[in-house]
Enzyme design. Sequence first.
Site, PDB file in Angstrom:
ATOM      1  N   THR A 146     -13.980  22.820 -16.692  1.00  0.00           N
ATOM      2  CA  THR A 146     -15.111  22.812 -15.760  1.00  0.00           C
ATOM      3  C   THR A 146     -16.400  23.365 -16.372  1.00  0.00           C
ATOM      4  O   THR A 146     -17.475  23.086 -15.865  1.00  0.00           O
ATOM      5  CB  THR A 146     -14.781  23.618 -14.489  1.00  0.00           C
ATOM      6  OG1 THR A 146     -14.381  24.934 -14.857  1.00  0.00           O
ATOM      7  CG2 THR A 146     -13.668  22.947 -13.707  1.00  0.00           C
ATOM      8  N   ASP A 147     -16.304  24.111 -17.475  1.00  0.00           N
ATOM      9  CA  ASP A 147     -17.487  24.794 -17.999  1.00  0.00           C
ATOM     10  C   ASP A 147     -18.636  23.846 -18.321  1.00  0.00           C
ATOM     11  O   ASP A 147     -19.790  24.146 -18.032  1.00  0.00           O
ATOM     12  CB  ASP A 147     -17.131  25.581 -19.273  1.00  0.00           C
ATOM     13  CG  ASP A 147     -16.698  27.000 -18.947  1.00  0.00           C
ATOM     14  OD1 ASP A 147     -16.238  27.227 -17.812  1.00  0.00           O
ATOM     15  OD2 ASP A 147     -16.819  27.870 -19.830  1.00  0.00           O
ATOM     16  N   LYS A 175     -22.213  23.168 -12.120  1.00  0.00           N
ATOM     17  CA  LYS A 175     -21.327  24.284 -11.771  1.00  0.00           C
ATOM     18  C   LYS A 175     -22.200  25.464 -11.362  1.00  0.00           C
ATOM     19  O   LYS A 175     -23.071  25.874 -12.120  1.00  0.00           O
ATOM     20  CB  LYS A 175     -20.466  24.645 -12.988  1.00  0.00           C
ATOM     21  CG  LYS A 175     -19.387  25.675 -12.709  1.00  0.00           C
ATOM     22  CD  LYS A 175     -18.457  25.868 -13.921  1.00  0.00           C
ATOM     23  CE  LYS A 175     -17.333  26.831 -13.578  1.00  0.00           C
ATOM     24  NZ  LYS A 175     -16.368  27.001 -14.689  1.00  0.00           N
ATOM     25  N   THR A 226      -8.425  21.859 -17.968  1.00  0.00           N
ATOM     26  CA  THR A 226      -7.402  22.632 -17.267  1.00  0.00           C
ATOM     27  C   THR A 226      -6.420  21.749 -16.512  1.00  0.00           C
ATOM     28  O   THR A 226      -5.220  21.996 -16.516  1.00  0.00           O
ATOM     29  CB  THR A 226      -8.072  23.612 -16.289  1.00  0.00           C
ATOM     30  OG1 THR A 226      -9.148  24.235 -16.970  1.00  0.00           O
ATOM     31  CG2 THR A 226      -7.110  24.656 -15.831  1.00  0.00           C
TER      32      THR A 226
END
Lengths: 454, 454
Positions: free
Chosen positions: B182-183, B260, B106
């Site tokens: 970020t996943d 996360k 992102t």
Amino acid sequence: MSENLKGYKKDAKKFLIEHNLKLWDIIKVETKTTTYEGILLPRYEYSKAGFIEIKLENNYNVGIKVDDITKIEKIGEKEAKYKIPEKDFPKTKGFPEITLLGTGGTVASRLDYTTGAVIPAFSPGELFSAVPELADICNLETEIVFKIFSENMQATHWQQLAHQIETLANSGKDGIIIPHGTDTMGYTSAALSFMLKDLSIPVVVVGSQRSSDRPSSDAAMNLINAATVATSDIAEVTLVMLGSSSHDYGLIHRGTLVRKLHTSYRHTFRTIDDIPMGMVQNRTIRMFTDNYHKKDKKKRETTALTDFEKKIGFIYFYPGLTSEMIHYYIDKGYKGLLLAGTGLGHVATRIYDAIERAIEEDILVLMTSQTLFGFVGMNVYSTGRELLDMGVLPGKNMMPEVGYVKLGWVLGQTDNLEDAKKLLMTNIAGEFLDREIPIAFNYDIDRLLKDNLI
Amino acid sequence: MSENLKGYKKDAKKFLIEHNLKLWDIIKVETKTTTYEGILLPRYEYSKAGFIEIKLENNYNVGIKVDDITKIEKIGEKEAKYKIPEKDFPKTKGFPEITLLGTGGTVASRLDYTTGAVIPAFSPGELFSAVPELADICNLETEIVFKIFSENMQATHWQQLAHQIETLANSGKDGIIIPHGTDTMGYTSAALSFMLKDLSIPVVVVGSQRSSDRPSSDAAMNLINAATVATSDIAEVTLVMLGSSSHDYGLIHRGTLVRKLHTSYRHTFRTIDDIPMGMVQNRTIRMFTDNYHKKDKKKRETTALTDFEKKIGFIYFYPGLTSEMIHYYIDKGYKGLLLAGTGLGHVATRIYDAIERAIEEDILVLMTSQTLFGFVGMNVYSTGRELLDMGVLPGKNMMPEVGYVKLGWVLGQTDNLEDAKKLLMTNIAGEFLDREIPIAFNYDIDRLLKDNLI
């Protein structure tokens, strides 16, 4: 003699008989590498054959492979004490009638023993002897429903519990306590939440992270807290465990929002995405919310809806996952697939073909996130939208475990796919939250209290 | 025209051509149920066919199925701006030389766009234009290694990155920044930690939870923090993301201990079982520990050990799990099994037969806990000991994800089973902690700082 070798089978039993040893003997065991001294313990039903188990002086248990033993001798004897001391549980007129349903969990099986035994024993009299405060809270009865390690718990066990609770609730009992191994406690609290329609009394799942033979045991405090909640007006399935490392208070968690988050700490359970329903301290409850079902004056009729579809695949996404695992579930006739995706609810595009096939074959596919906290948000990125377009259902804030339990329960309730989808997206037992609650992420209850945030 | 319909395929492309529409047109779209107004956006490479994508006024994107569209019209035009504004990145003599390796995350793909575009574009000049502070920190170069959604990341991508880092580190670069979705960022930071032996420079994985077209974007701050850490003396793989909801500072997480934990919050990443390595605020680093590898004056030689065994099964235990899934992995020739067990490291006894078979067939089986926090403790209960006796290896404090990555990496390094076991139990990149750190559970860094606990 065989009475005295409870749990031992085949070779280990033969070995002990040959060496003329019995339970509670203090023995010295030598292997090629180590020498142990301790008390010979009985074994659990599911224990693996070929081992003997002794309690060392430091209170830890150790299993020793019979084949490795080079020498074994009796060096003393512990007074054989097969019974936990038992006093009559004093009944007080007008006190709430509480039933404790035994499952084999730590609270139940280790409440008080002096010999190192792991005998699950918990008659009301034994419980009173171990935790006399209980008699100031309620009149207690106990029933053993089954006796297993919580990692062996399956849907059939949830069903047995739910049926028993239905009977007790409708026959006038005031509350239920379910001592339970902590490993799968969150699965059980979620399952009972879905299965018990119009629950009329409190059902409190409780456990302990330290067995009661250890000075730091949380067993007694958790049991007192659970009894306090079981006699309250909270007619829901809750899970009550210590709330902080300071051993001060218990937290009351909604059955569908709670999870074990630490392997060993006593305050291991947390409500995820919300603050807990309330706290319990010195036999006083303080609720943080008014949003719960309260006991009705005229009790409603509790119904156990226990049908559960066992063919649910739990697919935890990881970078090495391939389509073939999903095809395997489809080929095996699975009816539902729970996806624990990444982030807002994603999986790799390389498994889309298998997901599409599952949906084409009328398998219900539910997306949750392995982040545990937060809502899935499948409208944010194109990949999420594509999964929605295929027919993957978004699990909102449900944790993967809760999504799994709900999916199995929903598919047990109806064979009609559209009805099942509708039921899956309906808030049944507080599992869906209205919104994100920022203070619920990384909360520290001590601090929230201090800052007057709850 | 086709240049102007980037990402559109087949029916959707035909549909747009027929209606004489091009990217960045402001359009009004009607379906049976809704009317949308927004800017027609380009689509990602992996987007599903049959949809058009528009950016609504509220800045959210929405995908609309072409088949559902009843009416479509152009109502305006946005100035077509295919390039992010670009200024020369000013180089300063003596400043650290940093390379940014693009992956499609992102931060990289959304750093600055005014038209709603999702074009991944991030030349040094574009980055400088969007985040001019970067020029006060370092001299920046950028390379696109690949361009994918992070949920599509696989071992081959980790290998590409590791090889590129090896080259850059040994050719005199001072630090690396890896913008990443970020996943699966935690998987990548763990994989690079294991793969980069004797890493001589900082490698910082960074992302953003809000794209830079939104006022609450964390993209610029995370990039500045990452650049600060990339120019530091921390010669390890770290992950740098915002540390609290207050948008104040970034936390520096060790690559093998981070995860996360929230689907959408910006402070979603947490170090598990430990406090983070440090924090970064206003371009100043404050370390909480001295226990990290510091850059040597005479740079050591970085070696990328990237071989990775892809046939690793990730088995997340749940109450409906049966032996057959494990037998399936065995039958398919899998070399390692990662168990995410319950509590201290347990699984149901009903799958013991399959685990025994796996071990008999020389498959490496590693136990971790789905609680995420805490050490597995397989000596506490008889069931844990039985698994140890079978040959299941205890993953200590490793999270399931990290255990998976390490297992694949270890089995890539050696074919010898005993060597593999030894390597698996060796602390390679800070993944094993010496002890439990009570303040690390449910920590709130704001509070720990206030209370002088770090």
